[in-house]
Write a protein that holds these residues in place. Structure first.
Motif, short mmCIF file in Angstrom:
data_model
loop_
_atom_site.label_atom_id
_atom_site.label_comp_id
_atom_site.label_asym_id
_atom_site.label_seq_id
_atom_site.Cartn_x
_atom_site.Cartn_y
_atom_site.Cartn_z
N GLY A 162 -129.26 20.93 2.76
CA GLY A 162 -128.91 20.56 1.41
C GLY A 162 -129.28 21.38 0.36
N LEU A 163 -130.19 22.05 0.59
CA LEU A 163 -130.83 23.09 -0.72
C LEU A 163 -129.84 24.26 -0.58
CD1 LEU A 163 -134.67 23.18 -0.05
CD2 LEU A 163 -133.43 22.72 -2.14
N LEU A 164 -129.37 24.63 0.60
CA LEU A 164 -128.58 25.80 0.50
C LEU A 164 -126.92 25.13 0.13
CD1 LEU A 164 -129.06 27.23 4.14
CD2 LEU A 164 -128.98 28.44 2.10
N ASP A 165 -126.51 24.02 0.41
CA ASP A 165 -125.41 23.59 -0.29
C ASP A 165 -125.70 23.53 -1.75
OD1 ASP A 165 -124.26 23.21 2.03
OD2 ASP A 165 -124.66 20.91 2.17
N ARG A 166 -126.44 23.14 -2.37
CA ARG A 166 -126.65 23.01 -3.63
C ARG A 166 -126.67 24.45 -4.36
NH1 ARG A 166 -132.27 20.18 -4.42
NH2 ARG A 166 -131.87 20.39 -6.63
N LEU A 167 -127.44 25.32 -3.60
CA LEU A 167 -127.55 26.55 -4.16
C LEU A 167 -126.13 27.39 -4.06
CD1 LEU A 167 -130.98 27.39 -2.62
CD2 LEU A 167 -130.45 27.62 -5.11
N ALA B 174 -126.37 33.80 2.89
CA ALA B 174 -126.71 32.50 2.82
C ALA B 174 -125.84 31.65 3.80
CB ALA B 174 -126.77 32.03 1.23
N LEU B 175 -124.37 31.95 3.46
CA LEU B 175 -123.34 31.27 4.36
C LEU B 175 -123.62 31.22 5.83
CD1 LEU B 175 -120.21 31.96 2.23
CD2 LEU B 175 -121.02 29.94 2.81
N GLY B 176 -124.24 32.69 6.23
CA GLY B 176 -124.54 32.79 7.51
C GLY B 176 -125.60 31.95 8.01
N ALA B 177 -126.58 31.89 7.12
CA ALA B 177 -127.83 30.85 7.60
C ALA B 177 -127.35 29.47 7.62
CB ALA B 177 -128.84 31.06 6.37
N ALA B 178 -126.53 28.88 6.72
CA ALA B 178 -125.92 27.64 6.61
C ALA B 178 -125.05 27.45 8.00
CB ALA B 178 -125.14 27.48 5.26
N SER B 179 -124.55 28.45 8.35
CA SER B 179 -123.74 28.14 9.65
C SER B 179 -124.62 28.16 10.69
CB SER B 179 -122.89 29.71 9.87
OG SER B 179 -122.20 29.48 11.13
N GLY B 180 -125.83 28.94 11.12
CA GLY B 180 -126.56 28.62 11.92
C GLY B 180 -127.43 27.37 11.90
N ALA C 113 -117.98 22.19 13.18
CA ALA C 113 -117.06 22.33 12.38
C ALA C 113 -117.49 23.14 10.82
CB ALA C 113 -116.44 21.06 11.44
N ALA C 114 -118.69 22.77 10.45
CA ALA C 114 -119.49 23.48 9.28
C ALA C 114 -119.57 24.90 9.94
CB ALA C 114 -120.53 22.69 8.86
N THR C 115 -120.08 24.86 11.10
CA THR C 115 -120.79 26.15 11.70
C THR C 115 -119.67 27.21 11.53
OG1 THR C 115 -121.94 25.04 13.41
CG2 THR C 115 -121.24 27.46 13.82
N ARG C 116 -118.16 26.79 11.91
CA ARG C 116 -117.17 27.74 11.91
C ARG C 116 -116.84 28.03 10.34
NH1 ARG C 116 -111.37 27.22 15.22
NH2 ARG C 116 -110.30 29.17 14.16
N THR C 117 -116.78 26.93 9.46
CA THR C 117 -116.38 27.26 8.16
C THR C 117 -117.16 28.28 7.45
OG1 THR C 117 -115.50 24.78 8.33
CG2 THR C 117 -115.72 26.03 5.97
N HIS C 118 -118.47 27.96 7.42
CA HIS C 118 -119.33 28.77 6.94
C HIS C 118 -119.36 30.22 7.33
CE1 HIS C 118 -121.14 25.71 4.74
NE2 HIS C 118 -122.04 25.11 5.44
#
Length: 862
Positions: free
Chosen positions: A595-600, A614-620, A629-634
Motif C-alpha cells: 500500500g505504501l509503495l502504491d501511494r508513493l 521501487a517497482l522492482g520491490a513492488a513486484s517482489g 499479475a501485479a508481479t509481472r506488470t511492475h
C-alpha cells in the motif's frame, strides 16, 4: 540487619498425613530452628504456625543459622516417614521497630525472597551475598540465579542460592513473577499512593472481563494499569501483556500491534486479527491495551477477542470509555488535594524532587509551598512530577511564584475532565517556559518520533540549532525535568521518548513555533539512511538482528513514509520503502508495504531509476502476496527505467525480476515465453559478472536452473546450475538467497528420485530460516518435507507434518496457499488412500497439537 524468613513447604499435606502426630513434628521442627537461631545470636521476632521471622546483626551469623538448621532438619528422623523441607530467605537491609516486630520495605523484600523458594532451598539477596561471600565457610558455595521480579516490587533483583555440601542443590524455577509469561515494562520510578484505587481496579478485573480505566491525561492511568497487571500476573496462567497503542493512529493496525506485543506469529501476507484470535483462544491471560482513545473506532476488535477467548481479560486505558457491552468503567481521579506530609500527592512530589536533588527534604518551611503547588496542579500526578523536576534549580516557593503567573488556585476537587485537561496542558506549558531556547527546540522536534528515538535520531532532527550546546546535554536537561523519558534499548543504547500527553503538546509547539516541515524532512532523511543501511543486512547471516531493529522503528518509519506522501517527496519515500521491502516480505504486513509503495508510486517527480527500483520491490512483494499479475506488470514497467540509467546493479536486478515474472507467467498461466525469461536471466548474470557481484550471479543462475528444470522439464541438466547457485549464495553469506537455492535444488533432487537428498536440502533451508524467525519459509518447507515423506511411503508422518504446518499457518492468519503449494501436490489424499481416514485424522491431530520445536525435531527424524 539481616532478616531470615522460613516456613515448611507443604505443611498442610503433612498435617493431613500425620493428623494428631503433626503437633509433635512441629515441636521438633521449632526446637531445631530455635537451637540454630540461638547458637548464631539471632533474635526471634515472630513465630506463626510453622514459619519463623528472625533478625541478625551479622549476615554471617544469619548464614550460619540457616545452614545449621538445614543440616539438622535433613538429619532428623521424622515420624511416620514424613519429609520436612523448609524454605529460607535472607536479605540484609534497613528495618525499624514497630511494636514487637520490625517493619519496612526490606523486611517485606526478605519475606518475598523466602516465598519464592522451595523446601530445602536457601535464597539470598545481593546485599546479603556481598557480606557473606568473602568469608564463605568450607562446604558452601553460592549459585547465581539471575534477576527476578518479586510480587509488590517493580524493579527486578538478583537472587542467589546457598549450596550446602551434602544437601540437595537442584530445585525447580523460583516462584517469582518471571515464571509467568509477560512483557510488562519495568518502571524506573517507584509507585506512590493509589492503594484504594489499586484495590478497586484489581477487584473489577477479577470479576469482569473488560475494564476500562478512564481519566484525563496525566492522571496516571498507565501506571495504575501496569501495577494492577503486575499484581494479577500470578493469577493468570499465561501471564499479562502490555500493548502500547500510543504510536498508532489507524485502527486497522490494532491487531498487528497486539500480535507484536504477544509475540504471536503473523504470516507476512496474512491477517493479524486471525493470528491474534488463534493465539488467545485457549489462553488464560490479562491484556493491557494502553492509550485506546486515539483508535477508539477499533473497539469492536476488543469485543471480538473476548468472544473467541473465554479466559481472556482485558484492561484498557483511555480518556473515553469504549462503549462496549459488559464494559466496566473506572474513572481515575487525580490525587486528593492535600498538603499533609503523609498524602500521596506530597509523597510523589518529594520522591520525584529527590530524584533530581537527592538532598531535598520536606521541611516545615517548604510544606505550605508544596501544598500550594499540589492545589494549583489539581492533584494531577504527571503535573506534580513536572513541577518536582524543577527542584534542581528552583525552591518550592519559587515554583509557586512562577505557577501563579500560569495557573489560578484550584479550590474545587470536583473539576471535570476537560478542565483537568486544561490544567495538565498549562502545567506542561509552564515547564516548557522554564526551558532554555535550545532545549525548547529539541523538545518540540522530538515529537516527530512516535516510538521514541536513539541519540543519533535526536541529533539528526536537532541539526543546525542549539548554539553549540551538545544534544546529549539538552536531552539530559529534558530528562531531568520529566519532559522526556529515558530507557535502555535491547542493544544497551539509550532511547528517548515522551508520554503521549506531553508528546501532543510538543507536536503542537513544533507546528506553531518551529520548523515543522524541515524537522519532518530531517527525520525522514534519517530513516532513509537507516533503511538503506539495513537493506543489505536483511538477507544476510545477521538478518535477525536487523529485522528486529526495523521492527522496533516501525512506528517511526510509518511516520516518515506518511510525511513523504503528504509532502509529495517521492524520491525519499520510494527509496525508504524500497530498502524496507525485504522487511515487509519476511515480517509483514505485506499489505502495508504494498500500500505504501502504491501511494508513493502515484506521486509525480521521482527519478526514473528510483521509480524503477521501487517497482522492482513492488513486484517482489506482489509475488510473495500471491498477486502474480501485479508481479509481472511492475517488473515490465521497471526494466526500461533502470536499463541504461547508469545504475548497473539496478539494471541487474531489473533483468532478474522480469525474468522471474515471465518464468512464472509461463508456468502458471502459459502466457509468456520461458526462452525470453532465460535470456533475461543470462543478461542479468553477465552484468553481475561484470560487477563482480557473486550474489547477483547466484540469483541469475538459480533463475536459469528454474527455467531448465520447471519450464523445460530437464532436471538433470538444471542440477549442476542450481548447485553452483547454492554454493555461490552460501559463499557470500546471503542467507535468503541460500534458502531459495536450497529449496529449488531440493525440488530438483526430488524430481530425479533422490528423496533423502531432497529432504536434507529442505531441512537445511528450515535451519537457516529458524535463525531469522522466518516462519513463512519454515511452513512452506515443512510441506515439502511432508511431500517427500509421502513419496517414500511414510504416510503417517505425512499427516503429522501436514497437521503441524497447517495449524501454524492458520494460527499466523495466513490467507493464501504457500508459494510451494504447486510443488507439494496432495500427499494427504495419497495417505488417506494408503492408511485410511481414521489413521490420517489421528496423525493430523497429533501434528496440530505439536509445539514448533517438536515439529522441527520430528521433521528431522527418520
Amino acid at each position: 540487619m539481616t532478616f531470615l524468613f522460613t516456613d515448611i513447604e507443604g505443611s498442610t499435606r503433612i498435617l493431613t498425613q500425620l493428623a494428631d502426630g503433626y503437633a509433635d513434628l512441629l515441636d521438633r521442627h521449632s526446637n531445631i530452628m530455635r537451637s540454630a537461631i540461638r547458637d548464631s545470636a539471632g533474635i526471634e521476632i515472630t513465630t506463626e504456625g510453622d514459619s519463623f521471622f528472625v533478625a541478625f546483626s551479622s549476615a554471617t551469623d544469619a548464614l550460619a543459622a540457616a545452614a545449621s538448621a538445614q543440616r539438622a532438619l535433613a538429619e532428623e528422623q521424622w515420624p511416620e516417614g514424613a519429609t520436612v523441607r523448609v524454605r529460607m530467605g535472607l536479605h540484609t537491609g534497613e528495618g525499624r521497630r514497630g511494636g514487637d516486630s520490625y517493619v519496612g520495605l526490606d523486611v517485606h523484600r526478605a519475606a518475598r525472597i523466602a516465598a519464592a523458594g522451595h523446601g530445602g532451598q536457601v535464597l539470598l539477596s545481593d546485599s546479603t551475598r556481598a557480606l557473606i561471600e568473602p568469608s564463605l565457610p568450607p562446604g558452601m558455595r553460592i549459585r547465581d540465579l539471575g534477576f527476578h521480579r518479586l510480587k509488590d516490587f517493580e524493579a527486578p533483583i538478583r537472587i542467589s542460592q546457598l549450596e550446602i555440601e551434602g544437601l540437595p542443590s537442584d530445585f525447580p524455577a523460583l516462584k517469582t513473577i518471571d515464571v509467568h509469561p509477560g512483557n510488562l515494562p519495568e518502571q524506573l520510578t517507584s509507585f506512590v499512593g493509589r492503594q484504594r484505587e489499586l484495590a478497586a481496579v484489581t477487584e473489577l478485573v477479577r470479576s469482569h472481563r473488560l475494564v476500562t480505566l478512564t481519566g484525563a491525561g496525566g492522571t496516571g492511568k498507565t501506571r495504575v494499569a501496569l501495577r494492577v497487571a503486575a499484581d494479577l500476573l500470578t493469577e493468570h496462567a499465561d501471564g499479562a501483556f502490555f500493548v502500547d497503542l500510543a504510536p498508532i493512529r489507524d485502527p486497522v493496525l490494532i491487531p498487528l500491534t497486539i500480535a507484536q506485543a504477544l509475540g504471536a506469529r503473523v504470516d507476512p501476507g496474512g491477517d493479524a486479527l486471525t493470528a491474534v484470535r488463534a493465539h488467545l483462544r485457549d489462553r488464560e491471560l490479562l491484556l493491557v491495551l494502553d492509550n485506546f482513545e486515539q483508535v477508539i473506532q477499533g473497539a469492536p476488535v476488543v469485543d471480538g477477542l473476548l468472544a473467541v477467548a473465554p479466559r481472556l481479560r482485558i484492561l484498557v486505558t483511555s480518556r473515553t470509555p469504549l462503549g462496549m457491552y459488559g464494559e466496566q468503567e473506572f474513572d481515575l481521579q487525580p490525587f486528593e488535594i492535600s498538603g499533609e506530609p503523609s498524602s500521596a500527592a506530597v509523597a510523589l512530589f518529594v520522591e520525584r524532587a529527590r530524584s533530581v536533588r537527592p538532598a531535598f527534604e520536606l521541611t516545615d518551611a517548604h510544606a505550605a509551598a508544596v501544598a500550594d503547588i499540589i492545589a494549583r496542579l489539581d492533584g494531577l500526578p504527571l503535573a506534580i512530577e513536572l513541577a518536582a523536576g524543577q527542584i534542581r534549580i528552583l525552591s518550592p516557593e519559587a515554583i509557586v511564584t512562577r505557577l501563579d503567573r500560569r495557573l489560578p488556585l484550584l479550590t474545587s476537587s470536583s473539576r471535570g475532565r476537560p478542565e483537568r485537561q486544561m490544567t495538565m496542558r498549562a502545567a506542561i506549558e509552564w515547564s516548557y517556559d522554564l526551558l532554555e531556547e535550545p532545549e525548547r527546540g529539541l523538545f518540540a522536534r522530538l515529537s516527530v518520533f512516535p516510538a521514541g528515538c536513539s541519540l543519533e535520531g535526536a541529533s539528526a532532527v536537532a541539526e543546525g540549532e542549539g548554539r553549540g550546546i551538545p544534544v546529549l546535554q539538552r536531552l539530559d536537561a529534558l530528562v531531568g525535568k520529566s519532559l522526556v523519558r529515558l530507557r535502555e534499548a535491547p542493544d544497551g543504547e539509550p532511547r528517548f521518548g515522551m508520554l503521549e500527553t506531553i508528546l501532543e503538546y510538543a507536536s503542537d509547539r513544533l507546528r506553531t513555533d518551529f520548523d515543522a516541515d524541515a524537522t519532518h524532512e530531517r527525520m525522514a532523511q534519517f530513516f532513509l539512511a537507516f533503511a538503506e543501511e539495513a537493506e543489505p543486512h536483511l538477507t544476510r547471516e545477521e538478518q535477525a538482528v536487523w529485522l528486529d531493529r526495523c521492527e522496533g522503528e516501525v512506528p517511526n518509519l510509518r511516520r516518515a513514509l506518511d510525511w513523504a506522501v503528504e509532502a509529495q517527496r517521492a524520491d525519499i519515500g520510494l527509496r525508504t520503502a524500497t530498502a524496507l521491502s525485504r522487511y515487509w516480505q519476511q515480517r509483514g504486513p505485506m499489505w502495508e508495504g504494498r500500500g505504501l509503495l502504491d501511494r508513493l508510486l502515484a506521486l509525480p517527480g521521482s527519478l526514473p531509476v528510483v521509480r524503477g527500483k521501487a517497482l522492482g520491490a513492488a513486484s517482489g512483494l506482489a509475488w510473495w502476496d500471491g498477486d502474480h499479475a501485479a508481479t509481472r506488470t511492475h517488473a515490465e514497467e521497471a526494466l526500461p527505467l533502470v536499463k541504461g540509467s547508469g545504475d548497473r546493479p539496478a539494471e541487474m536486478e531489473g533483468l532478474y525480476n522480469l525474468g522471474f515474472a515471465l518464468l512464472w507467467s509461463a508456468v502458471l498461466r502459459g502466457d509468456a515465453d520461458p526462452d525470453q525469461a532465460a535470456e533475461l536471466f543470462e543478461k542479468s548474470q553477465r552484468v553481475a559478472e561484470e560487477l563482480g557481484d557473486r550474489r547477483g550471479s547466484a540469483k541469475a543462475l538459480r533463475g536459469l536452473g528454474m527455467v531448465t528444470a520447471i519450464a523445460r522439464g530437464d532436471v538433470p541438466t538444471a542440477l549442476p546450475v542450481l548447485q553452483r547457485a547454492a554454493a555461490l549464495a552460501e559463499e557470500v553469506g546471503d542467507r535468503w538467497e541460500t534458502i531459495e537455492a536450497m529449496i529449488v535444488l531440493g525440488n530438483g533432487r526430488r524430481f530425479i528420485g533422490d528423496k533423502q537428498g531432497a529432504k536434507a536440502l529442505y531441512l537445511r533451508s528450515i535451519d537457516l530460516a529458524l535463525s531469522a524467525g522466518n516462519h513463512l519459509v519454515i511452513n512452506g518447507a515443512l510441506l515439502l518435507v511432508a511431500a517427500v515423506e509421502g513419496e517414500m511411503g511414510r504416510h503417517e508422518r505425512v499427516a503429522t507434518l501436514w497437521g503441524a504446518a497447517t495449524a501454524a499457518r492458520e494460527a499466523s492468519g495466513a490467507v493464501r496457499p504457500p508459494a510451494t503449494a504447486r510443488l507439494v501436490g496432495d500427499p494427504v489424499g495419497a495417505a488417506r488412500a494408503a492408511i485410511g481416514d481414521e489413521a490420517v485424522e489421528r496423525a493430523l491431530e497429533v501434528g496440530r497439537s505439536m509445539r514448533s520445536e517438536a515439529v522441527i525435531a520430528y521433521a528431522r527424524a527418520d
